[in-house]
Motif scaffolding. Structure first.
Motif, mmCIF file in Angstrom:
data_model
loop_
_atom_site.group_PDB
_atom_site.id
_atom_site.type_symbol
_atom_site.label_atom_id
_atom_site.label_comp_id
_atom_site.label_asym_id
_atom_site.label_seq_id
_atom_site.Cartn_x
_atom_site.Cartn_y
_atom_site.Cartn_z
ATOM 1 N N ALA A 165 4.528 -6.241 -1.163
ATOM 2 C CA ALA A 165 3.434 -5.277 -1.016
ATOM 3 C C ALA A 165 2.199 -5.721 -1.788
ATOM 4 C CB ALA A 165 3.894 -3.897 -1.489
ATOM 5 N N ASP A 166 2.411 -6.272 -2.980
ATOM 6 C CA ASP A 166 1.286 -6.767 -3.770
ATOM 7 C C ASP A 166 0.676 -8.005 -3.126
ATOM 8 O OD1 ASP A 166 -0.429 -6.551 -5.930
ATOM 9 O OD2 ASP A 166 0.792 -7.826 -7.214
ATOM 10 N N LEU A 167 1.517 -8.870 -2.573
ATOM 11 C CA LEU A 167 1.022 -10.073 -1.898
ATOM 12 C C LEU A 167 0.151 -9.714 -0.693
ATOM 13 C CD1 LEU A 167 4.176 -12.392 -1.948
ATOM 14 C CD2 LEU A 167 1.972 -12.866 -3.021
ATOM 15 N N ARG A 206 0.448 -2.067 7.745
ATOM 16 C CA ARG A 206 0.759 -2.543 6.396
ATOM 17 C C ARG A 206 0.579 -1.488 5.307
ATOM 18 N NH1 ARG A 206 -1.931 -7.906 4.731
ATOM 19 N NH2 ARG A 206 -3.834 -6.699 4.963
ATOM 20 N N GLU A 207 -0.307 -0.526 5.518
ATOM 21 C CA GLU A 207 -0.588 0.443 4.468
ATOM 22 C C GLU A 207 0.600 1.338 4.124
ATOM 23 O OE1 GLU A 207 -3.101 0.894 2.209
ATOM 24 O OE2 GLU A 207 -3.386 -1.133 2.982
ATOM 25 N N PRO A 208 1.374 1.840 5.107
ATOM 26 C CA PRO A 208 2.526 2.666 4.736
ATOM 27 C C PRO A 208 3.474 1.943 3.778
ATOM 28 C CG PRO A 208 2.097 2.881 7.079
ATOM 29 C CD PRO A 208 1.205 1.786 6.579
ATOM 30 N N TYR A 209 3.696 0.654 4.029
ATOM 31 C CA TYR A 209 4.584 -0.127 3.171
ATOM 32 C C TYR A 209 3.964 -0.303 1.787
ATOM 33 C CZ TYR A 209 7.839 -3.897 1.921
ATOM 34 O OH TYR A 209 8.801 -4.668 1.316
ATOM 35 N N ARG A 210 2.687 -0.670 1.734
ATOM 36 C CA ARG A 210 2.027 -0.912 0.448
ATOM 37 C C ARG A 210 1.933 0.366 -0.379
ATOM 38 N NH1 ARG A 210 -3.133 -2.822 -0.026
ATOM 39 N NH2 ARG A 210 -2.462 -3.871 -1.934
ATOM 40 N N VAL A 211 1.599 1.477 0.266
ATOM 41 C CA VAL A 211 1.477 2.740 -0.463
ATOM 42 C C VAL A 211 2.827 3.182 -1.004
ATOM 43 C CG1 VAL A 211 0.993 5.205 -0.194
ATOM 44 C CG2 VAL A 211 -0.577 3.504 0.771
ATOM 45 N N ALA A 212 3.877 3.004 -0.194
ATOM 46 C CA ALA A 212 5.218 3.420 -0.635
ATOM 47 C C ALA A 212 5.676 2.625 -1.850
ATOM 48 C CB ALA A 212 6.226 3.252 0.502
ATOM 49 N N VAL A 213 5.386 1.312 -1.871
ATOM 50 C CA VAL A 213 5.868 0.474 -2.966
ATOM 51 C C VAL A 213 4.945 0.552 -4.169
ATOM 52 C CG1 VAL A 213 6.421 -1.895 -3.655
ATOM 53 C CG2 VAL A 213 7.002 -1.103 -1.356
ATOM 54 N N LEU A 214 3.680 0.338 -3.963
ATOM 55 C CA LEU A 214 2.743 0.296 -5.088
ATOM 56 C C LEU A 214 2.264 1.676 -5.492
ATOM 57 C CD1 LEU A 214 0.583 -2.770 -4.026
ATOM 58 C CD2 LEU A 214 2.591 -2.703 -5.529
ATOM 59 N N GLY A 215 2.369 2.667 -4.578
ATOM 60 C CA GLY A 215 1.958 4.023 -4.909
ATOM 61 C C GLY A 215 2.822 4.625 -5.994
ATOM 62 N N VAL A 216 4.083 4.188 -6.102
ATOM 63 C CA VAL A 216 4.971 4.680 -7.162
ATOM 64 C C VAL A 216 4.395 4.335 -8.517
ATOM 65 C CG1 VAL A 216 7.281 4.454 -8.148
ATOM 66 C CG2 VAL A 216 6.980 4.501 -5.672
ATOM 67 N N GLN A 217 3.872 3.106 -8.603
ATOM 68 C CA GLN A 217 3.290 2.670 -9.876
ATOM 69 C C GLN A 217 1.987 3.431 -10.167
ATOM 70 O OE1 GLN A 217 1.604 -1.248 -9.879
ATOM 71 N NE2 GLN A 217 1.916 -1.534 -12.056
ATOM 72 N N PHE A 247 0.159 -12.352 6.461
ATOM 73 C CA PHE A 247 -0.796 -13.145 7.224
ATOM 74 C C PHE A 247 -1.167 -12.425 8.525
ATOM 75 C CE2 PHE A 247 2.261 -15.912 5.010
ATOM 76 C CZ PHE A 247 1.409 -16.517 4.081
ATOM 77 N N PRO A 248 -1.838 -11.289 8.429
ATOM 78 C CA PRO A 248 -2.159 -10.514 9.634
ATOM 79 C C PRO A 248 -3.114 -11.267 10.549
ATOM 80 C CG PRO A 248 -3.354 -9.672 7.730
ATOM 81 C CD PRO A 248 -2.386 -10.678 7.199
ATOM 82 N N ARG A 249 -3.012 -10.977 11.843
ATOM 83 C CA ARG A 249 -3.862 -11.617 12.850
ATOM 84 C C ARG A 249 -4.430 -10.554 13.779
ATOM 85 N NH1 ARG A 249 -2.598 -17.156 13.089
ATOM 86 N NH2 ARG A 249 -0.857 -17.683 11.696
ATOM 87 N N ASP A 250 -5.580 -10.873 14.360
ATOM 88 C CA ASP A 250 -6.227 -9.949 15.281
ATOM 89 C C ASP A 250 -6.039 -10.347 16.732
ATOM 90 O OD1 ASP A 250 -7.253 -8.413 13.164
ATOM 91 O OD2 ASP A 250 -8.957 -9.787 12.945
ATOM 92 N N GLU A 251 -5.350 -11.453 16.984
ATOM 93 C CA GLU A 251 -5.137 -11.931 18.345
ATOM 94 C C GLU A 251 -3.802 -12.645 18.417
ATOM 95 O OE1 GLU A 251 -7.704 -16.069 17.668
ATOM 96 O OE2 GLU A 251 -8.509 -14.433 18.878
ATOM 97 N N PRO A 252 -3.295 -12.910 19.626
ATOM 98 C CA PRO A 252 -1.997 -13.574 19.756
ATOM 99 C C PRO A 252 -1.972 -14.915 19.022
ATOM 100 C CG PRO A 252 -2.641 -12.646 21.852
ATOM 101 C CD PRO A 252 -3.818 -12.471 20.930
#
Length: 510
Positions: free
Chosen positions: A194-196, A496-507, A267-272
């Motif tokens: 999540a931090d990465l 990606r935000e639901p995952y990041r908020v769940a992990v880093l939001g605890v901190q 490594f998110p992408r905006d196209e195939p």
């Protein structure tokens, strides 16, 4: 719920320890294995329901908050694959017990099979649930160490040669994985996923590409992506039937899960992804053409396994919520159907005494139940309506059709590969089940743990295979709710935000 999240990893480890302590009692080892995996399956079901309703569940190990400490995370995708994988491991264990692969020979209890089997299951659970890159490496090492023991038990010359290939390639990929983890940590100062996700984007584009390609190669080897697939068709056919079924059902899919998780999160992408589209085509076609050239049933299934990894890559290559969702649904289907086909292959070998297709025949007359157990997963793998394979492939085709021209072309290759898969499996049906019955070949090693060349098959072996067939049918019956879950999972992966908020939001809240 945080406590429950640790149990799919801890229970198999504790069960493995108990089976070592009670190694003199084969009955105790069997009971512990079945009970532990049953409980883990129930826990995975609970985690899936809660994650779907409330979002990702996070457990902080040792009380250390992320990103400093190790976090376990269960979201829709990881919980779904954990549930399906555990059901497969449970069914394969029941099959293995009654095939007596869990023994040293036919009279002596084994002291290694059950501990290693449960440790492999612990590694699978940890790979699905871990929230940091280094712990993912540890999970793979746990799986691979257990698999080394399982694939080399009671070895002969051919199995030693195949096992050496498997072990050597696995060690090489592990070395590359550890190098990639070190480079990621050196560049970002963290290994928490999540931090990465928030730090990798700030790196120079060239360095991002290098890190992405290193992880692609690492997981490409483990997932048997062409041209990194060469080890699989030589290794899996030489393993005992239940071990091959376990490896085919789980190990490559866990590797694909790791590839899917890291590429979408880091490594998110905006196209195939053009490179992945090319790899998907190569994997689909090389695998299916390799299958068409085989006379060995297990090698044929191994090449089909490689081919259908390409279907998963296609969903990732599209790189939109529909494509990722289709890949997740296809992974759940693929875990069950490949394990089922390898178990059916074990049943066929038990009756015929051989894996050579040209030395079989007439089993439809002698074993109609076995014919049904083969026909259903075969049609499912080929994607014939209204099976789970058809539903999953339809999701992939719809995603490809709505994407770029390149993705649309690859969608056409998906159809071609599916038709060739059907042809390969029809050829197996004709050679194994039609024609005149052939006398079974004699058991070449009457002292080993696997009985072959006999019409006697323990009922639990059929039951275990039937349960996997039923699981595959259940995926088709409940395709609507499952597709809805994978659609939400696909959206979360790319958001990606639901995952990041769940992990880093605890901190942050603490």
């Amino acid at each position: 719920m945080s406590t429950l999240l640790t149990l799919p990893v801890l229970l198999p480890m504790l069960g493995a320890a108990l089976t070592v302590v009670g190694s003199r009692s084969a009955a105790l080892q069997r009971i512990v294995g079945v009970v532990v995996l049953t409980v883990v399956a129930l826990l995975a079901g609970v985690l899936l329901v809660v994650a779907d309703q409330q979002g990702p569940i996070v457990a902080e190990m040792g009380g250390w908050p992320a990103p400093v400490g190790i976090a376990l995370v269960a979201d829709r995708l990881s919980a779904l694959l954990l549930l399906v994988s555990t059901l497969v491991t449970l069914s394969v264990l029941v099959f293995a017990i009654d095939q007596r692969i869990a023994e040293y020979g036919r009279t002596t209890a084994s002291t290694t099979f059950h501990p290693m089997y449960l440790m492999l299951c612990a590694g699978v659970s940890l790979a699905y649930l871990t929230g940091d890159l280094f712990t993912l490496f540890v999970a793979f090492e746990l799986m691979l160490t257990a698999s080394y023991v399982l694939i080399t038990r009671r070895t002969g010359t051919s199995r030693i040669r195949a096992s050496m290939t498997y072990v050597t390639v696995s060690l090489l990929s592990s070395l590359l994985f550890l190098t990639a983890v070190a480079m990621v940590y050196a560049a970002t100062g963290t290994v928490n996923l999540a931090d990465l996700a928030g730090r990798v984007g700030a790196l120079p584009p060239g360095l991002q590409t290098v890190l992405a390609m290193m992880l692609l190669v690492v997981f490409g080897i483990k997932a048997a992506i062409v041209p990194l697939h060469f080890w699989l068709p030589d290794s899996y056919p030489n393993a005992p039937g239940p071990v091959a079924a376990l490896f085919a059902g789980l190990l490559t899919k866990v590797s694909f899960y790791a590839l899917l998780r890291t590429q979408t999160l880091l490594f998110p992408r905006d196209e195939p992804w053009t490179l992945m589209l090319v790899l998907a085509v190569a994997t689909m076609l090389v695998g299916v053409f390799g299958a068409l050239a085989q006379n060995d049933l297990n090698r044929l299934l191994s090449f089909l396994l490689v081919s259908h990894i390409g279907f998963l890559l296609f969903g990732l290559a599209v790189f939109d919520p529909a494509g990722v969702s289709g890949a997740a649904l296809y992974a759940a289907h693929h875990i069950t159907v490949l394990a089922t086909l390898f178990l059916v292959s074990g049943l066929i070998t038990r009756r015929t005494g051989t894996v050579a297709l040209d030395r079989m025949g007439g089993l439809l007359r002698d074993a109609p139940g076995l014919a049904i157990l083969f026909a259903i997963p075969a049609l499912t793998l080929a994607g014939v309506p209204p099976t789970a394979g058809f539903v999953a492939k339809l999701a992939l085709l719809q995603a490809g059709a709505a994407s770029s021209v390149g993705a649309q072309v690859v969608a056409g290759v998906v159809v071609v590969a599916s038709l060739l898969t059907l042809y390969a499996l029809v050829r197996v049906w004709v050679q194994v089940f039609w024609g005149e019955p052939q006398p079974p070949l004699p058991d070449v090693d009457p002292t080993d743990e696997v009985v072959v060349g006999t019409v006697r098959t323990a009922a639990p072996m059929y039951l275990a295979t039937g349960l996997l067939v039923a699981a595959s049918l259940a995926i088709a019956v409940f395709a609507g709710p499952l597709a809805a879950i994978t659609e939400r999972a696909g959206a979360d992966l790319l958001d990606r935000e639901p995952y990041r908020v769940a992990v880093l939001g605890v901190q942050e809240e603490g």
